[in-house]
Design a protein around this motif. Sequence first.
Motif, PDB file in Angstrom:
ATOM      1  N   GLY A  13       0.819  -1.216   0.000  1.00  0.00           N
ATOM      2  CA  GLY A  13       0.000   0.000   0.000  1.00  0.00           C
ATOM      3  C   GLY A  13       0.843   1.251   0.000  1.00  0.00           C
ATOM      4  O   GLY A  13       0.529   2.232  -0.670  1.00  0.00           O
ATOM      5  N   ALA A  56      -3.221  11.565   1.484  1.00  0.00           N
ATOM      6  CA  ALA A  56      -4.143  10.445   1.707  1.00  0.00           C
ATOM      7  C   ALA A  56      -3.378   9.185   2.106  1.00  0.00           C
ATOM      8  O   ALA A  56      -3.825   8.424   2.967  1.00  0.00           O
ATOM      9  N   THR A  57      -2.222   8.972   1.517  1.00  0.00           N
ATOM     10  CA  THR A  57      -1.389   7.817   1.859  1.00  0.00           C
ATOM     11  C   THR A  57      -0.892   7.940   3.290  1.00  0.00           C
ATOM     12  O   THR A  57      -0.908   6.968   4.050  1.00  0.00           O
ATOM     13  N   GLN A  59      -2.275   9.556   5.737  1.00  0.00           N
ATOM     14  CA  GLN A  59      -3.404   9.333   6.638  1.00  0.00           C
ATOM     15  C   GLN A  59      -3.733   7.843   6.744  1.00  0.00           C
ATOM     16  O   GLN A  59      -3.932   7.320   7.848  1.00  0.00           O
ATOM     17  N   ASP A  60      -3.783   7.141   5.617  1.00  0.00           N
ATOM     18  CA  ASP A  60      -4.092   5.704   5.630  1.00  0.00           C
ATOM     19  C   ASP A  60      -3.032   4.905   6.382  1.00  0.00           C
ATOM     20  O   ASP A  60      -3.350   4.017   7.170  1.00  0.00           O
ATOM     21  N   ALA A  63      -3.256   5.421  10.153  1.00  0.00           N
ATOM     22  CA  ALA A  63      -4.384   4.687  10.738  1.00  0.00           C
ATOM     23  C   ALA A  63      -4.059   3.197  10.865  1.00  0.00           C
ATOM     24  O   ALA A  63      -4.327   2.575  11.905  1.00  0.00           O
ATOM     25  N   THR A  64      -3.469   2.624   9.834  1.00  0.00           N
ATOM     26  CA  THR A  64      -3.111   1.206   9.856  1.00  0.00           C
ATOM     27  C   THR A  64      -2.050   0.927  10.908  1.00  0.00           C
ATOM     28  O   THR A  64      -2.152  -0.041  11.675  1.00  0.00           O
TER      29      THR A  64
END
Length: 157
Positions: A13, A56-57, A59-60, A63-64
Amino acid sequence: MVFRFLLFWLTTGLLFLGACSTPDAPPATDYLSRIPDPKTLGETYLSNPDSLLAPATVQDLNATLRALDQSGRAHLDVVAVRSIGEETPKTAATALFNRWKIGDPQKNNGLLLLLVLDQRRVEIETGYGLEADLPDITCFRIQQQYMVPLLRAQRYD
């Protein structure tokens, strides 16, 4: 097994979501002070001082990585930089890992993923508590099979 899958997803990801281009930055003369410790960035797990990764990356990933950290299984920090000057990426990864004290001190479950764009290197530094789950050969295979092809295609996210 779950941790290996999560690391696979994380690294894929990180590199797969899309390319993000920024102008060339001058080489870093003191990467240790130039690269911010993610813990000083408001409880984040990602240091992206050169904005190589899209918001966005970031943030993702945060979170992960927060969910993984809260599970107690491992604490991962990711660093994406354009340059660390003439320093060897492996030396830099070890220095950052030790300076930031990544992971739980009792479990020694920290991992640092360092992307150095100008040297075309990705380094994974693991704490002793993760070596059974992520031996060097597994980290190498993840890099070669998933990360390197996407980095060559300039798909940093």
